[in-house]
Design a protein around this motif. Structure first.
Motif, short mmCIF file in Angstrom:
data_model
loop_
_atom_site.label_atom_id
_atom_site.label_comp_id
_atom_site.label_asym_id
_atom_site.label_seq_id
_atom_site.Cartn_x
_atom_site.Cartn_y
_atom_site.Cartn_z
N TYR A 54 44.70 -52.96 -37.13
CA TYR A 54 46.10 -53.29 -37.41
C TYR A 54 46.60 -52.51 -38.62
O TYR A 54 47.73 -52.04 -38.64
N HIS B 128 51.88 -52.31 -35.70
CA HIS B 128 52.65 -53.23 -36.55
C HIS B 128 54.01 -52.70 -37.01
O HIS B 128 54.84 -53.47 -37.48
N TYR C 103 56.87 -51.80 -35.72
CA TYR C 103 58.06 -52.49 -35.18
C TYR C 103 57.64 -53.85 -34.61
O TYR C 103 57.96 -54.18 -33.48
N GLU C 104 56.98 -54.61 -35.42
CA GLU C 104 56.41 -55.88 -34.96
C GLU C 104 57.47 -56.84 -34.42
O GLU C 104 57.23 -57.55 -33.45
N PHE C 105 58.63 -56.90 -35.04
CA PHE C 105 59.66 -57.85 -34.62
C PHE C 105 60.87 -57.14 -34.04
O PHE C 105 61.99 -57.62 -34.13
N ASP C 106 60.64 -55.99 -33.43
CA ASP C 106 61.70 -55.17 -32.86
C ASP C 106 61.27 -54.76 -31.46
O ASP C 106 60.13 -54.34 -31.26
N TRP C 107 62.19 -54.84 -30.51
CA TRP C 107 61.85 -54.50 -29.13
C TRP C 107 61.43 -53.05 -28.98
O TRP C 107 60.76 -52.69 -28.01
N ARG D 186 52.15 -50.42 -27.51
CA ARG D 186 52.68 -50.65 -28.86
C ARG D 186 53.07 -49.29 -29.39
O ARG D 186 52.30 -48.33 -29.30
#
Length: 195
Positions: A74, A81, A83-87, A107
């Motif tokens: 990771y 990681h 763009y962990e919270f981005d589509w 990913r």
């Protein structure tokens, strides 16, 4: 009173139901405990597999090592990681393979950073499993939860890099031919073609 290891309990019951309840055993108190409470009861030196002499401590150690290695991955590979919270950082390859119970996704990071994650959710190895990938180039296995270092069978591609075939698959321009270990997760790192 005890007969061997099982406690005997006398119960008075009406004759019409006495035959129905004859031989009922009372559960041990630990049976009703939560999973966490049960796991805490197991000592590290308790043997959990007699045929291979595996202890609970051995299993706990292997799990810790797997989690440690995933944490290192990771940190080492930003595509996991960035763009962990981005589509923009995630894309399904295939989430519809209910027949074989295989899930796969990408990913993505910056500048062509790409990781391929494949999960075989069955106890059956999948040989010659074709997986669609978006780009020509080489894909190198960087994690295999079935590796020998985690107590697995070491089924997978190992250190051999895979070249993407020019065979369109799963709505992708290229594909890989994989061996998927049972009940395992694989992570591949995309390596760009030299220009």
């Amino acid at each position: 009173k005890f007969a061997g290891r099982a406690p005997l309990v006398k119960v008075k019951a009406p004759a019409e139901i006495a035959k129905q309840i004859a031989g009922i055993q009372v559960q041990a108190p630990w049976v009703t405990q939560s999973m966490e409470e049960q796991v805490e009861r197991i000592a590290d030196d308790d043997v959990v597999c007699r045929c291979e002499r595996v202890t609970a401590g051995d299993i706990r150690k292997l799990i810790r090592e797997g989690v440690r290695d995933l944490n290192h991955l990771y940190q080492e590979y930003p595509a996991l990681h960035r763009y962990e919270f981005d589509w923009n950082g995630f894309e399904w390859i295939n989430c519809d393979d209910a027949q074989l119970s295989v899930i796969s996704y990408l990913r993505k990071g910056n500048d062509g950073e790409l990781m391929v994650v494949v999960l075989n959710l069955t106890p059956v190895p999948r040989y010659d499993y074709r997986l669609g990938v978006p780009l020509a180039g080489t894909y190198r296995e960087v994690f295999n939860s079935d590796a020998a270092v985690y107590g697995g069978s070491n089924l997978g591609t190992g250190d051999t890099p895979l070249s993407a075939d020019e065979i369109p698959w799963m709505d992708r321009s290229h594909s890989l031919l994989l061996t998927l270990p049972p009940l395992a997760g694989l992570i591949f790192k995309y390596e760009q073609l030299d220009s």
